[in-house]
Each structure stands twice: as structure tokens, then as C-alpha cells.
Design an enzyme around this catalytic site. Sequence first.
Site, PDB file in Angstrom:
ATOM      1  N   ALA A  13      -1.304  20.891  63.704  1.00  0.00           N
ATOM      2  CA  ALA A  13      -0.913  22.513  63.461  1.00  0.00           C
ATOM      3  C   ALA A  13      -1.249  23.559  64.387  1.00  0.00           C
ATOM      4  CB  ALA A  13      -1.487  22.739  62.044  1.00  0.00           C
ATOM      5  N   SER A  14      -1.695  23.036  65.694  1.00  0.00           N
ATOM      6  CA  SER A  14      -2.255  24.245  66.480  1.00  0.00           C
ATOM      7  C   SER A  14      -1.189  24.938  67.281  1.00  0.00           C
ATOM      8  CB  SER A  14      -3.382  23.315  67.508  1.00  0.00           C
ATOM      9  OG  SER A  14      -2.406  22.867  68.425  1.00  0.00           O
ATOM     10  N   SER A 143      12.971  13.185  63.517  1.00  0.00           N
ATOM     11  CA  SER A 143      13.824  13.951  64.576  1.00  0.00           C
ATOM     12  C   SER A 143      15.086  13.010  64.566  1.00  0.00           C
ATOM     13  CB  SER A 143      13.080  13.436  65.931  1.00  0.00           C
ATOM     14  OG  SER A 143      13.916  13.762  66.957  1.00  0.00           O
ATOM     15  N   TYR A 156       9.866   6.540  71.778  1.00  0.00           N
ATOM     16  CA  TYR A 156       9.754   7.685  70.753  1.00  0.00           C
ATOM     17  C   TYR A 156      10.740   7.600  69.534  1.00  0.00           C
ATOM     18  CZ  TYR A 156      10.077  12.625  69.433  1.00  0.00           C
ATOM     19  OH  TYR A 156      10.165  13.799  68.431  1.00  0.00           O
TER      20      TYR A 156
HETATM   21  P1  NAP Z   1       3.944  19.864  70.282  1.00  0.00           P
HETATM   22  O1  NAP Z   1       4.075  21.330  70.739  1.00  0.00           O
HETATM   23  O2  NAP Z   1       3.620  18.846  71.309  1.00  0.00           O
HETATM   24  O3  NAP Z   1       2.835  19.774  69.202  1.00  0.00           O
HETATM   25  C1  NAP Z   1       2.266  18.668  68.642  1.00  0.00           C
HETATM   26  C2  NAP Z   1       1.013  18.707  68.066  1.00  0.00           C
HETATM   27  O4  NAP Z   1       0.418  17.490  67.703  1.00  0.00           O
HETATM   28  C3  NAP Z   1      -0.099  19.120  69.533  1.00  0.00           C
HETATM   29  O5  NAP Z   1      -0.927  20.165  68.754  1.00  0.00           O
HETATM   30  C4  NAP Z   1      -0.480  17.701  69.570  1.00  0.00           C
HETATM   31  O6  NAP Z   1      -2.057  17.822  70.291  1.00  0.00           O
HETATM   32  C5  NAP Z   1      -0.908  17.447  68.119  1.00  0.00           C
HETATM   33  N1  NAP Z   1      -1.175  15.898  68.406  1.00  0.00           N
HETATM   34  C6  NAP Z   1      -0.903  15.047  69.258  1.00  0.00           C
HETATM   35  N2  NAP Z   1      -1.457  13.916  68.857  1.00  0.00           N
HETATM   36  C7  NAP Z   1      -2.107  14.024  67.961  1.00  0.00           C
HETATM   37  C8  NAP Z   1      -3.277  13.306  67.064  1.00  0.00           C
HETATM   38  N3  NAP Z   1      -3.635  11.851  67.277  1.00  0.00           N
HETATM   39  N4  NAP Z   1      -3.784  13.792  65.898  1.00  0.00           N
HETATM   40  C9  NAP Z   1      -3.468  14.987  65.475  1.00  0.00           C
HETATM   41  N5  NAP Z   1      -2.410  15.580  66.185  1.00  0.00           N
HETATM   42  C10 NAP Z   1      -2.109  15.145  67.441  1.00  0.00           C
HETATM   43  O7  NAP Z   1       5.229  19.276  69.593  1.00  0.00           O
HETATM   44  P2  NAP Z   1       6.235  19.939  68.729  1.00  0.00           P
HETATM   45  O8  NAP Z   1       7.549  20.045  69.443  1.00  0.00           O
HETATM   46  O9  NAP Z   1       5.785  21.122  67.847  1.00  0.00           O
HETATM   47  O10 NAP Z   1       6.595  18.758  67.554  1.00  0.00           O
HETATM   48  C11 NAP Z   1       6.127  18.605  66.172  1.00  0.00           C
HETATM   49  C12 NAP Z   1       6.622  17.382  65.545  1.00  0.00           C
HETATM   50  O11 NAP Z   1       7.895  17.676  65.556  1.00  0.00           O
HETATM   51  C13 NAP Z   1       6.401  16.111  66.436  1.00  0.00           C
HETATM   52  O12 NAP Z   1       6.259  15.086  65.362  1.00  0.00           O
HETATM   53  C14 NAP Z   1       7.644  15.862  67.006  1.00  0.00           C
HETATM   54  O13 NAP Z   1       8.010  14.563  67.232  1.00  0.00           O
HETATM   55  C15 NAP Z   1       8.572  16.521  66.270  1.00  0.00           C
HETATM   56  N6  NAP Z   1      10.173  17.030  66.761  1.00  0.00           N
HETATM   57  C16 NAP Z   1       9.883  17.832  67.737  1.00  0.00           C
HETATM   58  C17 NAP Z   1      10.983  18.309  68.444  1.00  0.00           C
HETATM   59  C18 NAP Z   1      11.274  19.377  69.483  1.00  0.00           C
HETATM   60  O14 NAP Z   1      12.331  19.315  70.053  1.00  0.00           O
HETATM   61  N7  NAP Z   1      10.386  20.074  69.788  1.00  0.00           N
HETATM   62  C19 NAP Z   1      12.342  17.550  68.052  1.00  0.00           C
HETATM   63  C20 NAP Z   1      12.348  16.684  66.930  1.00  0.00           C
HETATM   64  C21 NAP Z   1      11.227  16.188  66.443  1.00  0.00           C
HETATM   65  P3  NAP Z   1      -1.834  17.878  72.010  1.00  0.00           P
HETATM   66  O15 NAP Z   1      -1.338  18.959  72.391  1.00  0.00           O
HETATM   67  O16 NAP Z   1      -3.455  17.720  72.305  1.00  0.00           O
HETATM   68  O17 NAP Z   1      -1.252  16.658  72.124  1.00  0.00           O
END
Ligand code: NAP
Length: 251
Positions: A13-14, A143, A156
Amino acid sequence: MLLDGKTALVTGASRGIGAEIAIGLAEQGADVAITDLASQSVDLAKVQAAIEAAGRTCYNHALDVTSKSSIEDVFAAVTETAGGIDILVNNAGILVPKRLEELDEATWDAHFDVNAKGILLCTNAVLPQMRARKQGRIINIASIAGRQGSPTQGHYAATKSTAITLTRVYAQEVGMDGITVNAICPGIILTEMGKENLGSQEEIDHWSNVAALKRLGDPKDVVGPVAFLGSDLSNFVTGQSINVCGGIYFH
Ligand code: NAP
């Protein structure tokens, strides 16, 4: 408001989608437990400030979704302080693009550990108190990759197909206790992950043009569907995976 009196817990959630979901659920009346890796404490504190500015209580915990003991400790602490967790959003995820032929085992395992096993461990940790209270909402952030898959994202996509399957099976295993389990399948959302995945402005322009709505997603675009699935408006919806992709994918 949709979520008055509810407590939600959001992983990862950060920043990005998880941060917007946490703040958005608070704006709908929920108290929110925000969790992420310990290394994200500065960003997590900013999300906490936004939740408190919305007038809600925020619980802030370091949590690695691959660590069963860390999950059990944090979920127990939030359950005790808040009186229960009504909504779990399994959002934490990673994506390191690589072609399958070049993929090393460690990268494969890391993706399955966070994106798939993380859902299993967090869901199993929250279920006992949800079952006891005969209510609960579990929302997995999968996703559209999990429906199709594309080059450099095979590993992925496989984790996200797993998330969709876990959603269907959990729904059938816990529905008798009043708990629903659903997934959101975002399309291309312009977070750190989304931008890194696309790489260039040319790619952003290409996919914007492919989308029916002629734009890519903002993390805020994911919030409404999550709030709906967390609320009483979705009482009869379970085991479903909803595309939130601006019309980039239709199945
Ligand atoms: P993001 O900006 O990379 O945020 C993901 C967060 O999860 C980061 O804060 C990350 O920390 C944290 N994380 C990674 N490993 C972890 C662990 N072991 N335990 C707890 N937290 C952890 O990604 P986002 O785009 O917001 O994605 C959020 C979700 O949506 C993910 O499941 C992603 O697969 C999904 N999603 C995203 C997209 C897109 O286009 N962005 C599309 C489809 C689905 P670190 O930065 O330290 O790794």
C-alpha cells in the site's frame, strides 16, 4: 458512505495502485491498515497521513507477503486493535519483464512467492476471524495479463492466472460463511510498475490508442471497483474477476 464502520487491510500500500486503494477506501468511510515492505516506510507514512486527513483511523505495519510469520503477527495485531478485518485487498505484486527462454529460476520463484503465494498466505491468515464473524470481503488484484499474457511477461501472467483461479476456488470454499472473494484485473495503469513495463512514450501512445477509452489507467481508476467489491452493493458477487482496463481487453 459505502464503507462506514468497516476495517480494510491493503498489502503493497505504499505506492501505486495499493496506495490509491487504501486512501480511496478511507474516503469511503473505512479505517485502513496499510502494509508494505519495511523498506517502504517513508512512502507508507505519506499514505497514512492521507488516510488520517480523510478522518479515518490508519494502522501502519511493515509486512512482507512472502513471510507467513510476519503476516500472522500483523493480522493478529490489526484484528485485536480494530476488532476485526472486514476487507482484505491482496495488492502486493512484482513484475520483472523477461522472455521465458531467458528466465532464471530465482525470478520465476520470486514472482510466484509474491503474486501467488502471497495471496494464499494473507487470505488464510484473515479467514479464521472472517469465518467466526460470518462476513468478509477478499479482493485480489490480478491483471489482464492473467487472462492472456504477452512476451516478456509469461511468468508474471502465470502468477496472475493463478490469482484468478485462487479467487474462483476460495469463493466456493468460503461462501457458506458469508465471505465473498473477487478479483480485479487492471489493464495498463501508469504506476512505477506500469511505466517500467511499457518503457517508452511510443508504447504508451500505442496502447492508449488501442484502448476503447483512448487512454491508459490512473491508479485512481481501480479504486471504485474495489470499493464496490468491498461494500454491501456487491453482496451477491463472488468468484468473479473484473477487467478494469479502459477497454483494452474484452474477455
Ligand atoms: P508498484 O507501484 O510496483 O507497487 C507494488 C507495491 O507492492 C510496492 O510498494 C512493492 O514494494 C510492494 N511489494 C513488492 N513485494 C512485496 C512483498 N513481498 N510484500 C509486500 N509488498 C510488496 O505496482 P502497482 O502497479 O501499483 O501494482 C499493484 C498491483 O496491481 C500488483 O499486484 C500488480 O501486479 C497489479 N497490476 C498492475 C498493473 C499496472 O499496469 N500497473 C496492471 C495490472 C495489475 P517494492 O517497491 O519495495 O517492491
